[in-house]
Design a protein around this motif. Sequence first.
Motif, PDB file in Angstrom:
ATOM      1  N   MET A  24      12.937   0.092  28.984  1.00  0.00           N
ATOM      2  CA  MET A  24      12.947  -0.143  27.535  1.00  0.00           C
ATOM      3  C   MET A  24      14.365  -0.243  26.990  1.00  0.00           C
ATOM      4  N   TRP A  26      16.199  -3.544  28.236  1.00  0.00           N
ATOM      5  CA  TRP A  26      15.671  -4.764  27.627  1.00  0.00           C
ATOM      6  C   TRP A  26      15.995  -4.818  26.129  1.00  0.00           C
ATOM      7  N   SER A  27      15.760  -3.714  25.428  1.00  0.00           N
ATOM      8  CA  SER A  27      16.023  -3.709  23.982  1.00  0.00           C
ATOM      9  C   SER A  27      17.517  -3.832  23.701  1.00  0.00           C
ATOM     10  N   ILE A  40      18.331  -7.420  23.666  1.00  0.00           N
ATOM     11  CA  ILE A  40      17.813  -8.078  22.465  1.00  0.00           C
ATOM     12  C   ILE A  40      18.769  -7.893  21.285  1.00  0.00           C
ATOM     13  N   HIS A  58      11.159  -8.428  17.159  1.00  0.00           N
ATOM     14  CA  HIS A  58      12.611  -8.219  17.228  1.00  0.00           C
ATOM     15  C   HIS A  58      12.993  -6.873  16.615  1.00  0.00           C
ATOM     16  N   THR A 101      11.112  -4.276  16.096  1.00  0.00           N
ATOM     17  CA  THR A 101      10.557  -3.131  16.833  1.00  0.00           C
ATOM     18  C   THR A 101      11.439  -2.793  18.033  1.00  0.00           C
ATOM     19  N   LEU A 102      11.867  -3.817  18.785  1.00  0.00           N
ATOM     20  CA  LEU A 102      12.751  -3.564  19.921  1.00  0.00           C
ATOM     21  C   LEU A 102      14.085  -2.994  19.450  1.00  0.00           C
ATOM     22  N   TYR A 103      14.587  -3.515  18.329  1.00  0.00           N
ATOM     23  CA  TYR A 103      15.842  -2.996  17.783  1.00  0.00           C
ATOM     24  C   TYR A 103      15.691  -1.532  17.369  1.00  0.00           C
ATOM     25  N   HIS A 131      15.599   0.777  20.393  1.00  0.00           N
ATOM     26  CA  HIS A 131      16.910   1.006  21.011  1.00  0.00           C
ATOM     27  C   HIS A 131      17.713   2.034  20.223  1.00  0.00           C
TER      28      HIS A 131
END
Length: 506
Positions: free
Chosen positions: A190, A193-194, A197, A320, A322-324, A327
């Motif tokens: 996680m 990958w994040s 992004i 986008h 959510t991944l941000y 992180h």
Amino acid sequence: MSWLHTWAGLVVGWLLFAIFLTGTACYFRPEISAWMHRLAPIALPDQPTQARLAAAWLQAEAPDAVSWLIDVSDGREPVLKVAAGRPHGYVAQRLDPVTGAPEAGPETVGGDFLFYVHFTLIMSDWGRIPGRYLVGICAMIMGVAIVTGVIVHKRIFKDAFTFRPRAAAQRAWLDGHNLLGVMSLPFHLMITWSGLITLMLLYMPWAVDAGYPGARAGYAADLDGIPMVAAPAQPVQPAALTDLGRVVAAASAAWSADGRDILVGRIEVDRPGTTAARLTLTPQDADQLARLPEALVFDGTTGRLIADGRGQGGAVAAVHHTLYGLHLARFAGLPLRWLFFAGGLAGTAMIATGLVLWSVKRRPKTGAGDRARGHRLVDALNIGCLVGLPAAIAGQFLANRLLPADLGGRAELEPAAFYLVWLAFLLAGAWRSDGVGWMRALAAAALLWAAVPVADVLVTGRDPLGALAAGDRVFWGMQLACLVTALMLGRLAMILRARGRRGGAA
């Protein structure tokens, strides 16, 4: 596949260690900043009051600015941050959220230094963009190392329950590396990958540049659902800014209409003091997994709502953000933040054990003195980075406490202390990289970390019992974190010392 895993991890391992270590510390960036600025817990005024105090300071100090930026305190760091953009420069200030006066604490870089080191490596204007590219390359290689590691270590379930610290050195380090990798594998995937992004436009800008030729502001507006500022149709005239406190209360009420308690995080003021003034308010991200802007835009002179960005971002924007948000983990409460911190430490330790394992596997049976030149270089870098970087952070904290509070330019001297301590450990590793070198470096790092809480009490005059009674979690959190780190490093030094006396290897 094994060679790819081994060499991919070795080539960028030391940089990955720095990225993971500083990123892990950044889960408590506001608390570190509060400690370095010597802020005590206070009862914060409500947000409308904070907004009015910030506007009053900006109106007095930067009435000619073309834009203002106000970050309202979320409680983790009790400070009101303001900034003003002028045609000839940029000014930023930290304000007391109770009085609205400039903060009285010493000048310091706070936790921001570790934050910028995490994703730029070098905290200077010329080095930030190359640093970001380098961090991105390291993250991609980290992804390769994770995938190849899963393929190489096929016995994932068995590895999760296998650790033999008293076995031969190579077996013990391999068990530790596998255990750390398997136990926090979802976190490693996680966070890697994040992390990619967050800087994806730097690495792959072509699609956005093709869709938004000439300016990315349109892309950001579409992603966040915030309309762009249009040129005023009428000539701009001087005009008084509307009451920011009333606008803040209106925005919070609008976001909380569905029962949630959402507060304002940031206020952007375009063209303050004119008839074209525009206010853009975005909510705090402290309780949102997806860091959705959901901006509300108000007329700067009347306070009338003129644009509503709620629900305008779409599915791509939600993914986008959510991944941000994952992180940064700003949404996480204290227990979950500690869980993220533990995952970051596991990743940091996994990288460290992998680097040490590379050296241990290739250690000549005739002793450390017969190592090849490349082997000596790896061992020297292992000491200089795996021990030197944690020691450098302690050096920065010590500089924060030992430099005179009124010393000019002390904010630049704190990073200098960080790099000087790191350089000292790199030189020490180059001078002696055998077991004795490891033991001495670990002992020195332990002393540095043990000195931080002592200097904290002596310099600030804080009464630990009084801080405990006052519920100062930042003070006690830093004290305990420094002492635990010192004990762990000291324990490792003692283990190496005992093994050295028995004639064993690290």
